[in-house]
Design a protein around this motif. Structure first.
Motif, PDB file in Angstrom:
ATOM      1  N   CYS A 169       9.072   2.589 -77.346  1.00  0.00           N
ATOM      2  CA  CYS A 169       8.238   3.747 -77.701  1.00  0.00           C
ATOM      3  C   CYS A 169       9.055   4.998 -77.998  1.00  0.00           C
ATOM      4  O   CYS A 169       8.630   5.816 -78.815  1.00  0.00           O
ATOM      5  CB  CYS A 169       7.205   4.021 -76.620  1.00  0.00           C
ATOM      6  SG  CYS A 169       7.892   4.566 -75.051  1.00  0.00           S
ATOM      7  N   GLY A 221       8.158   6.669 -72.618  1.00  0.00           N
ATOM      8  CA  GLY A 221       9.394   6.239 -71.960  1.00  0.00           C
ATOM      9  C   GLY A 221       9.293   6.272 -70.444  1.00  0.00           C
ATOM     10  O   GLY A 221      10.300   6.135 -69.749  1.00  0.00           O
ATOM     11  N   MET A 222       8.110   6.476 -69.883  1.00  0.00           N
ATOM     12  CA  MET A 222       7.960   6.619 -68.430  1.00  0.00           C
ATOM     13  C   MET A 222       7.565   5.306 -67.737  1.00  0.00           C
ATOM     14  O   MET A 222       8.017   5.028 -66.640  1.00  0.00           O
ATOM     15  CB  MET A 222       6.863   7.653 -68.105  1.00  0.00           C
ATOM     16  CG  MET A 222       7.073   8.983 -68.744  1.00  0.00           C
ATOM     17  SD  MET A 222       8.172  10.008 -67.807  1.00  0.00           S
ATOM     18  CE  MET A 222       7.071  10.530 -66.517  1.00  0.00           C
ATOM     19  N   CYS A 223       6.686   4.509 -68.353  1.00  0.00           N
ATOM     20  CA  CYS A 223       6.122   3.362 -67.623  1.00  0.00           C
ATOM     21  C   CYS A 223       7.033   2.132 -67.664  1.00  0.00           C
ATOM     22  O   CYS A 223       6.939   1.270 -66.812  1.00  0.00           O
ATOM     23  CB  CYS A 223       4.735   3.019 -68.163  1.00  0.00           C
ATOM     24  SG  CYS A 223       4.756   2.205 -69.782  1.00  0.00           S
ATOM     25  N   GLY A 224       7.885   2.028 -68.658  1.00  0.00           N
ATOM     26  CA  GLY A 224       8.799   0.889 -68.762  1.00  0.00           C
ATOM     27  C   GLY A 224       8.168  -0.354 -69.379  1.00  0.00           C
ATOM     28  O   GLY A 224       8.829  -1.370 -69.546  1.00  0.00           O
ATOM     29  N   GLY A 225       6.882  -0.291 -69.705  1.00  0.00           N
ATOM     30  CA  GLY A 225       6.163  -1.451 -70.235  1.00  0.00           C
ATOM     31  C   GLY A 225       6.781  -2.007 -71.510  1.00  0.00           C
ATOM     32  O   GLY A 225       6.750  -3.211 -71.757  1.00  0.00           O
ATOM     33  N   CYS A 226       7.347  -1.135 -72.326  1.00  0.00           N
ATOM     34  CA  CYS A 226       7.800  -1.560 -73.654  1.00  0.00           C
ATOM     35  C   CYS A 226       9.301  -1.828 -73.704  1.00  0.00           C
ATOM     36  O   CYS A 226       9.894  -1.796 -74.779  1.00  0.00           O
ATOM     37  CB  CYS A 226       7.441  -0.488 -74.672  1.00  0.00           C
ATOM     38  SG  CYS A 226       8.410   1.005 -74.445  1.00  0.00           S
ATOM     39  N   MET A 257       2.535  -1.393 -75.120  1.00  0.00           N
ATOM     40  CA  MET A 257       2.841   0.016 -74.835  1.00  0.00           C
ATOM     41  C   MET A 257       1.703   0.617 -74.043  1.00  0.00           C
ATOM     42  O   MET A 257       0.533   0.328 -74.314  1.00  0.00           O
ATOM     43  CB  MET A 257       3.039   0.781 -76.135  1.00  0.00           C
ATOM     44  CG  MET A 257       4.310   0.388 -76.830  1.00  0.00           C
ATOM     45  SD  MET A 257       4.660   1.489 -78.181  1.00  0.00           S
ATOM     46  CE  MET A 257       6.148   0.705 -78.810  1.00  0.00           C
ATOM     47  N   ILE A 258       2.037   1.452 -73.086  1.00  0.00           N
ATOM     48  CA  ILE A 258       0.984   2.055 -72.257  1.00  0.00           C
ATOM     49  C   ILE A 258       1.018   3.577 -72.415  1.00  0.00           C
ATOM     50  O   ILE A 258       0.133   4.159 -73.016  1.00  0.00           O
ATOM     51  CB  ILE A 258       1.126   1.613 -70.786  1.00  0.00           C
ATOM     52  CG1 ILE A 258       1.071   0.065 -70.736  1.00  0.00           C
ATOM     53  CG2 ILE A 258      -0.009   2.196 -69.925  1.00  0.00           C
ATOM     54  CD1 ILE A 258       1.792  -0.545 -69.582  1.00  0.00           C
ATOM     55  N   ASP A 259       2.099   4.228 -71.932  1.00  0.00           N
ATOM     56  CA  ASP A 259       2.116   5.693 -72.023  1.00  0.00           C
ATOM     57  C   ASP A 259       2.749   6.189 -73.327  1.00  0.00           C
ATOM     58  O   ASP A 259       2.421   7.274 -73.795  1.00  0.00           O
ATOM     59  CB  ASP A 259       2.833   6.300 -70.814  1.00  0.00           C
ATOM     60  CG  ASP A 259       4.303   5.906 -70.770  1.00  0.00           C
ATOM     61  OD1 ASP A 259       4.651   4.841 -71.331  1.00  0.00           O
ATOM     62  OD2 ASP A 259       5.092   6.647 -70.182  1.00  0.00           O
ATOM     63  N   GLY A 260       3.673   5.416 -73.876  1.00  0.00           N
ATOM     64  CA  GLY A 260       4.312   5.830 -75.133  1.00  0.00           C
ATOM     65  C   GLY A 260       5.291   6.976 -74.976  1.00  0.00           C
ATOM     66  O   GLY A 260       5.665   7.618 -75.949  1.00  0.00           O
ATOM     67  N   PHE A 286      13.732   1.533 -74.642  1.00  0.00           N
ATOM     68  CA  PHE A 286      12.266   1.579 -74.673  1.00  0.00           C
ATOM     69  C   PHE A 286      11.800   1.703 -76.104  1.00  0.00           C
ATOM     70  O   PHE A 286      12.165   2.658 -76.800  1.00  0.00           O
ATOM     71  CB  PHE A 286      11.745   2.745 -73.821  1.00  0.00           C
ATOM     72  CG  PHE A 286      12.153   2.618 -72.379  1.00  0.00           C
ATOM     73  CD1 PHE A 286      11.672   1.566 -71.616  1.00  0.00           C
ATOM     74  CD2 PHE A 286      13.035   3.510 -71.808  1.00  0.00           C
ATOM     75  CE1 PHE A 286      12.066   1.406 -70.295  1.00  0.00           C
ATOM     76  CE2 PHE A 286      13.432   3.367 -70.492  1.00  0.00           C
ATOM     77  CZ  PHE A 286      12.943   2.306 -69.730  1.00  0.00           C
TER      78      PHE A 286
HETATM   79 FE1  FES Z   1       5.747   3.165 -71.456  1.00  0.00          FE
HETATM   80 FE2  FES Z   1       7.271   2.813 -73.605  1.00  0.00          FE
HETATM   81  S1  FES Z   1       5.155   2.563 -73.445  1.00  0.00           S
HETATM   82  S2  FES Z   1       7.913   3.297 -71.599  1.00  0.00           S
END
Ligand code: FES
Ligand code: FAD
Ligand code: MG
Length: 277
Positions: A238, A221-226, A216-219, A236
């Motif tokens: 997060c 729902g914006m970065c898509g990492g999760c 998780m990066i931003d937490g 997502f």
């Molecule tokens: Fe970035 Fe979930 S941590 S979308």
């Protein structure tokens, strides 16, 4: 700044901290998490809200020192502060009123995340059987804490060094075959463990919730990492999770995504040896 009011060592690598965070404590619900940074240059890491006290304005976290940031966190002492402590994030846990008996499964580090779930179910008056599993005896964590909020506790080791050899799936299967009727199974741990617990409970038709723990990066729902695929849909962890229906998760894809970052993690392994920022 978020002050560390209390620090307790639960085992060699597992620490509990009570953090002064009144606004988060006011809104927190079981199943949610925070994202913290230990210092201005630090990375953001997600940790489950293990407990909260709205009146005292405190949030409790339990973490295992596995890499650079968690080791840095573990070095901070009472009276010191964290630069960021953001939350509550994620969807609160929700259990149907019909649930009377639940099995809570924790695999390794996942036990730290499963513990607050067991505690919450127990506080609701639901009968809890906890099954926690580790590679070997020396890695067992939170045995007393989980035991205190469980009606039954089974501690398994892969190598049998605690006298109880087997995987959590073996213990769960024996319990079910011995006649235990679980309305719900919650499984938190490595993806492979959650995959096989879900496969087993599907055979018996037992509703299963897993807690996904992708990077998780931003937490927000914006970065898509999760992102994870659940029931064929991209979600997502997060904001839509971290809890999902275990029978719907695409574990193989999640495992492939987890391996994508192996190289970066290996390089950070060298970083945390002796570097303090
Ligand atoms: Fe970035 Fe979930 S941590 S979308
Ligand atoms: P690193 O060496 O950087 O990483 C070790 C492993 O941690 C990696 O292989 C990866 O699987 C994972 N990880 C690393 N960075 C992140 C990141 N930004 N987001 C997610 N995972 C990461 N651990 C606990 O001990 N207690 C908890 O209560 C807890 N709750 C969590 C709740 C959620 C929703 C998620 C997603 C993870 C949770 N974790 C928890 C795992 C914790 O976030 C990682 O152990 C931590 O980020 C490791 O960071 P590191 O720098 O110390 O180790
Ligand atoms: Mg890290």
């Amino acid at each position: 700044m978020y002050r560390i009011l209390k620090k307790t060592t639960l085992s060699e690598q597992v620490k509990l901290m009570v953090i002064e965070a009144p606004l988060i404590a006011k809104k927190a619900r079981p199943g949610q998490f925070i994202i913290l940074r230990t210092n201005e240059q630090g990375e953001r890491i997600p940790l489950t809200i293990a407990d909260y006290d709205a009146q005292a304005g405190t949030v409790t976290i339990i973490f295992q020192e596995v890499g650079k940031t968690t080791i840095q966190l573990g070095k901070l002492e009472e009276g010191e502060s964290l630069v960021d402590f953001v939350g509550p994030l994620g969807k609160p846990s929700h259990f149907e009123e019909s649930v009377k008996k639940a099995a809570v499964i924790g695999g390794g580090l996942g036990t730290a995340i499963a513990y607050p779930q067991a505690k919450y179910l127990h506080a609701l008056g639901i009968k809890v059987t906890s099954i926690i599993g580790f590679r070997t005896k020396d890695l067992i964590i939170l045995e007393d804490e989980v035991g205190a909020v469980s009606d039954k506790l089974l501690v398994m080791t892969d190598d049998g060094s605690n006298g109880n050899k087997g995987f959590v799936t073996d213990a769960l299967k024996s319990q079910i075959e011995a006649g235990e009727q679980f309305d719900l199974v919650i499984a938190i741990g490595p993806l492979i463990m959650m995959k096989f617990v879900s496969k087993l409970t599907k055979e018996y038709g037992i509703k299963t919730i897993v807690s996904m723990n992708p990077i998780m990066i931003d937490g927000t729902g914006m970065c898509g990492g999760c992102r994870v695929t659940v029931g064929g849909k991209t979600l997502f962890a997060c904001v839509d999770g971290p809890d999902f229906d275990g029978h719907e998760v695409d574990y193989d894809e999640a495992m492939r995504r987890q391996n994508m970052y192996k190289k970066q993690e290996e390089s950070s392994c060298n970083l945390f040896k002796g570097v303090d920022n």
